[in-house]
Scaffold this active site. Structure first.
Site, PDB file in Angstrom:
ATOM      1  N   GLY A 256     -11.488  18.897   7.601  1.00  0.00           N
ATOM      2  CA  GLY A 256     -10.587  19.702   8.431  1.00  0.00           C
ATOM      3  C   GLY A 256      -9.139  19.331   8.188  1.00  0.00           C
TER       4      GLY A 256
ATOM      5  N   ASP B  13     -11.265  20.895  -0.678  1.00  0.00           N
ATOM      6  CA  ASP B  13     -10.414  21.186   0.493  1.00  0.00           C
ATOM      7  C   ASP B  13      -9.055  21.742   0.049  1.00  0.00           C
ATOM      8  OD1 ASP B  13     -12.465  20.060   1.984  1.00  0.00           O
ATOM      9  OD2 ASP B  13     -11.555  18.070   1.952  1.00  0.00           O
TER      10      ASP B  13
HETATM   11  O1  RIB Z   1     -13.764  16.611   1.440  1.00  0.00           O
HETATM   12  C1  RIB Z   1     -13.306  15.297   1.414  1.00  0.00           C
HETATM   13  C2  RIB Z   1     -13.493  14.642   2.751  1.00  0.00           C
HETATM   14  O2  RIB Z   1     -14.861  14.544   3.030  1.00  0.00           O
HETATM   15  C3  RIB Z   1     -12.968  13.222   2.828  1.00  0.00           C
HETATM   16  O3  RIB Z   1     -11.607  13.145   3.171  1.00  0.00           O
HETATM   17  C4  RIB Z   1     -13.890  12.560   3.830  1.00  0.00           C
HETATM   18  O4  RIB Z   1     -13.291  12.296   5.054  1.00  0.00           O
HETATM   19  C5  RIB Z   1     -15.053  13.531   3.995  1.00  0.00           C
HETATM   20  O5  RIB Z   1     -15.021  14.141   5.180  1.00  0.00           O
END
Ligand code: RIB
Length: 298
Positions: A40, A243
């Site tokens: 997130g 992300d």
């Molecule tokens: O997508 C990477 C994230 O996955 C990391 O920052 C770690 O916290 C996990 O949630």
């Protein structure tokens, strides 16, 4: 359109190792670093660095101050993040010399959200606003339902996938951002072509962004299919690459870029992220992405 990201915030303990530890094996890491992370948080930071105002909702414990600070420094609105008694979520991350990772998650405060808290946050949002979700928090099914009732657009990154995702009404999702493994878990198909076909049949109105590792990314909306390749960079740490892709893809669309360009910018951004250490700390700014001179391997 306002963006609300309801998502996890983690403290990442990142251990550098020659290789990922095997079952029964003990290895010593000479290097431990502590990074702000959580899918997130990373996605909010990526959206903010892509130049899009984003409001983050989620929970930390009293030990989560550094996560709020990183969000604020990146321009994320943290006013809806709640501090609770339970400790902040954390991740134990092993990063190998080849840049591959392996993650153990402890959800902590991320999974202690209540329906009252969710309702209170969503009360301020409505038609024309977008909610972005991943699967490191609890009550994702409830958020989807309530956000849909409020007329919000729903973007879902079903990661990390588990059975709780199957309890969600995925028919309410407007945009899926997923990788091949998650695509297979949702559709039961392994082949990307079949995953996309099944997604179209089951969720005909949804846009789908399917990342395919070295094979790049595929976008689908109805009969429209677009592809984009990956960029050649030295791989240092793949944490938060997905992300970064999610934040820059959405961010680019919200900045009015056509889908083809959003795919390109998101691919450049995630390539820059894998060439740097850490989770949110590896996410580039919009300007860095514009300046990057990378060669696409289609
Ligand atoms: O997508 C990477 C994230 O996955 C990391 O920052 C770690 O916290 C996990 O949630």
């Amino acid at each position: 359109m306002r963006v609300l990201n309801f998502g996890s915030l983690n403290i990442d303990y990142t251990y550098s190792l020659d290789h990922i530890v095997a079952p029964g094996e003990t290895i010593t890491s000479q290097h431990l670093e502590v990074f702000p992370g959580g899918k997130g948080l990373n996605q909010s930071v990526a959206l903010a660095r892509a130049g899009v105002p984003v409001c983050h909702a989620g929970q930390v414990g009293e030990d989560g101050g550094m996560l709020l600070q990183v969000c604020q420094e990146s321009g994320v609105d943290t006013s809806r993040i709640r501090t609770v008694e339970t400790r902040t979520g954390n991740a134990i991350i092993q990063v190998s010399a080849k840049g591959q990772n392996s993650i153990v998650l402890y959800p902590g405060a991320n999974r202690e959200q209540t329906q009252e808290y969710i309702d209170q946050v969503l009360e301020e949002f409505g038609p024309g606003d977008l909610v972005l979700l991943q699967n490191e928090i609890n009550l994702v099914d409830y958020i989807i339902q309530r956000a849909s009732q409020r007329g919000m657009t729903i973007a879902l990154n079903p990661s990390p996938f588990d059975e709780r995702m199957l309890a969600c009404d995925l028919g309410l999702v407007d945009l899926f951002l997923l990788n091949e493994v998650e695509g297979a878990q949702i559709t039961g198909h392994q082949n990307p072509e079949e995953i996309l076909e099944e997604m179209k049949t089951r969720f005909p109105k949804a846009q789908v962004v399917l990342t395919l590792g070295k094979a790049g990314v595929c976008y689908q909306r109805g009969e429209i299919r677009l592809r984009h390749g990956i960029y050649q960079v030295p791989v240092v740490d793949t944490t938060a690459a997905g992300d970064t892709f999610t934040g820059f893809f959405l961010g680019s669309l919200l900045r009015g870029q056509p889908v083809e360009e959003a795919l390109r910018l998101a691919s450049v951004a995630s390539s820059l992220a894998v060439s740097r250490k850490g989770a949110s700390s590896s996410i580039p700014t919009w300007e860095e992405v514009q300046r990057a001179d990378l060669t696409c391997q289609s």
